[in-house]
Design a protein around this motif. Sequence first.
Motif, mmCIF file in Angstrom:
data_model
loop_
_atom_site.group_PDB
_atom_site.id
_atom_site.type_symbol
_atom_site.label_atom_id
_atom_site.label_comp_id
_atom_site.label_asym_id
_atom_site.label_seq_id
_atom_site.Cartn_x
_atom_site.Cartn_y
_atom_site.Cartn_z
ATOM 1 N N SER A 73 0.816 -1.223 0.000
ATOM 2 C CA SER A 73 0.000 0.000 0.000
ATOM 3 C C SER A 73 0.844 1.265 0.000
ATOM 4 C CB SER A 73 -0.929 0.000 1.219
ATOM 5 O OG SER A 73 -0.184 0.092 2.424
ATOM 6 N N SER A 157 -8.114 2.404 4.034
ATOM 7 C CA SER A 157 -8.741 1.701 2.911
ATOM 8 C C SER A 157 -7.715 1.205 1.893
ATOM 9 C CB SER A 157 -9.754 2.614 2.223
ATOM 10 O OG SER A 157 -9.123 3.806 1.764
ATOM 11 N N LYS A 158 -6.632 1.930 1.721
ATOM 12 C CA LYS A 158 -5.608 1.512 0.763
ATOM 13 C C LYS A 158 -4.918 0.230 1.226
ATOM 14 C CE LYS A 158 -1.851 3.435 -2.021
ATOM 15 N NZ LYS A 158 -0.969 4.614 -2.260
ATOM 16 N N ASP A 160 -6.318 -1.991 3.300
ATOM 17 C CA ASP A 160 -7.336 -3.044 3.194
ATOM 18 C C ASP A 160 -7.393 -3.598 1.774
ATOM 19 O OD1 ASP A 160 -8.055 -2.841 5.848
ATOM 20 O OD2 ASP A 160 -9.668 -1.394 5.467
ATOM 21 N N GLU A 161 -7.300 -2.726 0.788
ATOM 22 C CA GLU A 161 -7.316 -3.163 -0.615
ATOM 23 C C GLU A 161 -6.074 -3.983 -0.938
ATOM 24 O OE1 GLU A 161 -8.524 -3.848 -4.430
ATOM 25 O OE2 GLU A 161 -9.686 -3.029 -2.748
ATOM 26 N N LEU A 164 -6.600 -7.487 0.164
ATOM 27 C CA LEU A 164 -7.442 -8.204 -0.795
ATOM 28 C C LEU A 164 -6.647 -8.639 -2.017
ATOM 29 C CD1 LEU A 164 -10.657 -5.983 -0.642
ATOM 30 C CD2 LEU A 164 -10.427 -8.312 0.232
ATOM 31 N N GLU A 165 -5.775 -7.765 -2.496
ATOM 32 C CA GLU A 165 -4.976 -8.092 -3.675
ATOM 33 C C GLU A 165 -4.036 -9.261 -3.420
ATOM 34 O OE1 GLU A 165 -4.914 -7.191 -6.815
ATOM 35 O OE2 GLU A 165 -6.701 -5.964 -6.498
ATOM 36 N N ARG A 168 -6.218 -12.294 -3.636
ATOM 37 C CA ARG A 168 -6.638 -12.536 -5.026
ATOM 38 C C ARG A 168 -5.521 -13.185 -5.832
ATOM 39 N NH1 ARG A 168 -8.734 -6.434 -5.244
ATOM 40 N NH2 ARG A 168 -10.806 -6.701 -4.280
ATOM 41 N N GLU A 237 -15.628 -12.025 -1.010
ATOM 42 C CA GLU A 237 -15.148 -12.208 -2.389
ATOM 43 C C GLU A 237 -14.925 -13.673 -2.748
ATOM 44 O OE1 GLU A 237 -12.001 -9.933 -3.972
ATOM 45 O OE2 GLU A 237 -12.721 -8.020 -3.160
#
Length: 290
Positions: A73, A157-158, A160-161, A164-165, A168, A237
Motif C-alpha cells: 500500500s 482503505s488503501k 485493506d485493498e 485483498l490483492e 486474489r 469475495e
Amino acid sequence: MSDVESEKTPGLSADEEKEISDNQPPRAAVLHETIRFQGDHELERTLGALWWSALAAGLTMGLSLMAMGLLYSRLPEGESAQVIASLGYSAGFLAVILARQQLFTENTITAVLPVMTTPTLANFGRLLRLWGVVLLGNLVGTLLVAWVMLELPIFDSKTDEAFLEVGRKVMENDISQMFAKGIISGWMIATMVWMIPSMESAKVWIIIMITYLMALGDFTHIVVGSAEVSYLVWAGEETWRNFLFTFALPTLAGNIIGGSCIFALISHAQVRSESGTPPEPPATQEKRRD
C-alpha cells in the motif's frame, strides 16, 4: 592410517588440528539426529501445549499478510513492488520460529524423522495426533487474525485493498498449481529446518532468505495462505468451498509431499546409507565427551 590422515599438512600442532576439527560443518547424520531428537520431544508434548502453541503460531503468521499489505500500500505499482513487499512475508515466519511456536509445515520434517527412524504404529499415531492438533490450531489462528484485520478499524482503505490483492493473487492459481507450488513450498521449509541446526548463528538470515524466495516465487503455503484467502472469504469475495477445495486441500497435500515424502525421506535415506546404525542423540554424545 586413513588417506585423509596421511595427507595432512605437516607441522600442525595438536591445538591447530583440534581447531580444524572444531570448524568442520556437522555431518548429515548429526543434523538428522538433532532434528529427530527435537521431533521426538514435540511428539511427547501434551495436547494442551500443542494446541495453544499452534493457535499462537496461527495468530502470529498474520504478521506476514500484515507486513506485505502495508508494504504494497506504500509502494508505487509495478513489478518492483513485489520484490520489496515480499520481504514482509518473512515477518510471520521469523516471529513464529524464534518464539518456538508450533508451525505445521515445520513438523512435516521435524516430527516425521522419529517415525522414519522407528516406523511403528505407535509413532505413526503420535505423528497424526501432532499434525491434527497443530494444523487445526494454525488454521483457527489464521482465520481469526484475518477476521480481526478486516472487521476492526485498524488499517486505512488503501491497506485493506492491498490485503485483498494479496489474497486474489493466491486464488489466481488453479488446483494443480496450488498443489505443485505447495510441493516446492514444503520442500523449501524442510530445507530451512535442516539448515538451521548447522548455522544457528545465521538462523535469522536463513529464515529470511528461504521465506523471501517463497514469496517471490508465489509458492503456496497452507498457513500463510489461510490468512490471505480467508481474508477474501470474510470480505465476501470468495466462498468457504473454494477456500477448502481450491486452496487448502491441494496446498496442504503439496506441503506434506514436499516436506515429508521428498525432503525428509531423501535426507533419512542419505543418513541411513552412510551408516547402518542410527547416530547417538545429542545428550548422549555430550555425556560421552564429559
